[in-house]
Design a protein around this motif. Sequence first.
Motif, mmCIF file in Angstrom:
data_model
loop_
_atom_site.group_PDB
_atom_site.id
_atom_site.type_symbol
_atom_site.label_atom_id
_atom_site.label_comp_id
_atom_site.label_asym_id
_atom_site.label_seq_id
_atom_site.Cartn_x
_atom_site.Cartn_y
_atom_site.Cartn_z
ATOM 1 N N VAL A 1 0.830 -1.343 0.020
ATOM 2 C CA VAL A 1 -0.185 -0.062 -0.071
ATOM 3 C C VAL A 1 0.877 1.038 0.051
ATOM 4 N N LEU A 2 1.992 1.145 0.607
ATOM 5 C CA LEU A 2 2.857 2.640 0.646
ATOM 6 C C LEU A 2 4.371 2.195 0.417
ATOM 7 N N THR A 3 5.095 2.727 -0.457
ATOM 8 C CA THR A 3 6.390 2.875 -0.328
ATOM 9 C C THR A 3 6.861 4.007 0.203
ATOM 10 N N VAL A 4 8.315 4.191 0.454
ATOM 11 C CA VAL A 4 9.016 5.464 0.766
ATOM 12 C C VAL A 4 9.861 6.014 -0.340
ATOM 13 N N ARG A 5 9.811 7.152 -0.685
ATOM 14 C CA ARG A 5 10.724 7.998 -1.312
ATOM 15 C C ARG A 5 11.825 8.237 -0.633
ATOM 16 N N VAL A 6 13.179 7.568 -0.921
ATOM 17 C CA VAL A 6 14.272 7.853 -0.311
ATOM 18 C C VAL A 6 14.760 9.332 -0.587
ATOM 19 N N ALA A 7 15.545 10.131 0.375
ATOM 20 C CA ALA A 7 15.911 11.201 0.051
ATOM 21 C C ALA A 7 16.937 11.406 -1.239
ATOM 22 N N GLY A 8 16.266 12.303 -2.117
ATOM 23 C CA GLY A 8 17.230 12.730 -3.491
ATOM 24 C C GLY A 8 16.641 11.678 -4.534
ATOM 25 N N ALA A 9 15.860 10.684 -4.310
ATOM 26 C CA ALA A 9 15.463 9.737 -5.491
ATOM 27 C C ALA A 9 13.972 10.283 -5.724
ATOM 28 N N LEU A 10 13.794 9.538 -6.963
ATOM 29 C CA LEU A 10 12.700 10.200 -7.607
ATOM 30 C C LEU A 10 11.422 9.033 -7.614
ATOM 31 N N ASN A 11 10.295 9.647 -8.037
ATOM 32 C CA ASN A 11 8.859 8.667 -7.806
ATOM 33 C C ASN A 11 9.284 7.433 -8.963
ATOM 34 N N ARG A 12 8.711 6.510 -8.490
ATOM 35 C CA ARG A 12 8.851 5.167 -9.440
ATOM 36 C C ARG A 12 7.921 5.406 -10.527
ATOM 37 N N ILE A 13 8.107 6.159 -11.416
ATOM 38 C CA ILE A 13 7.287 6.317 -12.748
ATOM 39 C C ILE A 13 7.547 5.306 -13.449
ATOM 40 N N PRO A 14 6.628 5.219 -14.368
ATOM 41 C CA PRO A 14 6.690 3.959 -15.464
ATOM 42 C C PRO A 14 7.595 4.580 -16.484
ATOM 43 N N VAL A 15 8.017 3.499 -17.083
ATOM 44 C CA VAL A 15 9.185 3.708 -18.175
ATOM 45 C C VAL A 15 8.778 3.088 -19.388
ATOM 46 N N VAL A 16 8.739 3.492 -20.517
ATOM 47 C CA VAL A 16 8.419 3.141 -22.000
ATOM 48 C C VAL A 16 9.596 2.974 -22.708
ATOM 49 N N VAL A 17 9.636 1.564 -23.473
ATOM 50 C CA VAL A 17 10.645 1.306 -24.455
ATOM 51 C C VAL A 17 9.935 1.225 -25.797
ATOM 52 N N ALA A 18 10.295 2.108 -26.771
ATOM 53 C CA ALA A 18 9.269 1.936 -27.994
ATOM 54 C C ALA A 18 10.364 1.915 -29.083
ATOM 55 N N ALA A 19 9.655 1.263 -30.170
ATOM 56 C CA ALA A 19 10.498 1.115 -31.437
ATOM 57 C C ALA A 19 9.472 1.425 -32.602
ATOM 58 N N ALA A 20 10.390 1.485 -33.810
ATOM 59 C CA ALA A 20 9.275 1.584 -35.080
ATOM 60 C C ALA A 20 8.460 0.486 -35.250
ATOM 61 N N GLN A 21 7.256 0.640 -35.875
ATOM 62 C CA GLN A 21 6.255 -0.260 -35.959
ATOM 63 C C GLN A 21 6.763 -1.411 -36.751
ATOM 64 N N GLY A 22 7.496 -1.234 -37.672
ATOM 65 C CA GLY A 22 8.208 -2.463 -38.391
ATOM 66 C C GLY A 22 9.388 -2.888 -37.846
ATOM 67 N N ALA A 23 9.766 -2.501 -36.643
ATOM 68 C CA ALA A 23 11.159 -3.388 -36.166
ATOM 69 C C ALA A 23 10.861 -4.741 -35.518
ATOM 70 N N PRO A 24 11.623 -5.328 -35.567
ATOM 71 C CA PRO A 24 11.324 -7.005 -35.243
ATOM 72 C C PRO A 24 11.364 -6.989 -33.960
ATOM 73 N N PHE A 25 11.395 -6.227 -32.930
ATOM 74 C CA PHE A 25 11.112 -6.267 -31.321
ATOM 75 C C PHE A 25 9.765 -6.520 -31.024
ATOM 76 N N ARG A 26 9.506 -7.462 -30.132
ATOM 77 C CA ARG A 26 8.223 -7.568 -29.385
ATOM 78 C C ARG A 26 8.242 -7.809 -27.942
ATOM 79 N N THR A 27 9.410 -8.177 -27.345
ATOM 80 C CA THR A 27 9.640 -8.079 -26.088
ATOM 81 C C THR A 27 10.820 -7.481 -25.524
ATOM 82 N N LEU A 28 11.018 -7.313 -24.220
ATOM 83 C CA LEU A 28 12.346 -6.958 -23.795
ATOM 84 C C LEU A 28 13.415 -7.639 -24.236
ATOM 85 N N PRO A 29 13.369 -8.981 -24.096
ATOM 86 C CA PRO A 29 14.547 -9.840 -24.348
ATOM 87 C C PRO A 29 14.910 -9.595 -25.750
#
Length: 285
Positions: free
Chosen positions: A103-131
Amino acid sequence: MRRIALAAGAVLLSAAQAQTPVLPLRVADITGEAGPCGPLPPSAPAGQKAYFDLLAERLQTDVLNCPMADAATAAVALAVGEIDLARLDGAAFAPVAGKTRNVLTVRVAGALNRIPVVVAAAQGAPFRTLPDLAGASLVFGGPLKASLDVPRRALSDYGADEAFFGPQTVARDYDEAAVRLRAGEAQAMVLHAGAWQKLCRGDHPGEDRCQDLRVIWRQRPVADQAWSVRTDMSDDRRFRLIGIHVALHNEAPEAFAWAVGRAGGEEFEPTEAQALLHQGPTVGS
């Protein structure tokens, strides 16, 4: 007569609810030694006493201290209903994730929020997953912590550290990163979710400026620790606990200092139910 009967019934129901005792809140105290739940001893630290007093006042109930040998023991006690609130790490939380929630996390001094991160590529690129991105070249959306440090932390949490990828460059901002990706100067682009939203939002309702791109991966950094409760805790009590904690650093600094633990921190933040777990597969899993 019917209205009188309904009114009388409402009064009786209200009186019955008022007489229903509020259950005590049992808080895990990971001390290295187990013991029964009970009132705080006179020797308890001042910060712990301030924390318990505040919870008791706001929740209008008794708050009991429950000594626990370690986080794993506290997690099991939480899952079986012996306690109500415990600070856990990922290893302790994973076996009881079906019966408990963060229910709760702690933001450590100097750290940032745990904001979501997005990895994107071109529609035609062969990537489907992180691996699939092993050895791929990346462009990050800027040099600031939110644009570089948080994405790198999130990727590393899922097994994709800097050595996993190919050449990596840091653009001036998210617009320049997108230009480089579209020009073929990088195979994938890494942005925090806010930057991705700004990049893709058009000038007109429903307009999507990223139709030529595809999200390959989207996750938050995994939390190190989180205050956790059982999944059967009432919404009212859970939301009240969250509300008390998010204002704790301002309202009761001494209580806050004890509640965040030895690592310290700047504030409590509401979090998702499984913040301590990887959401989806990791590289190499």
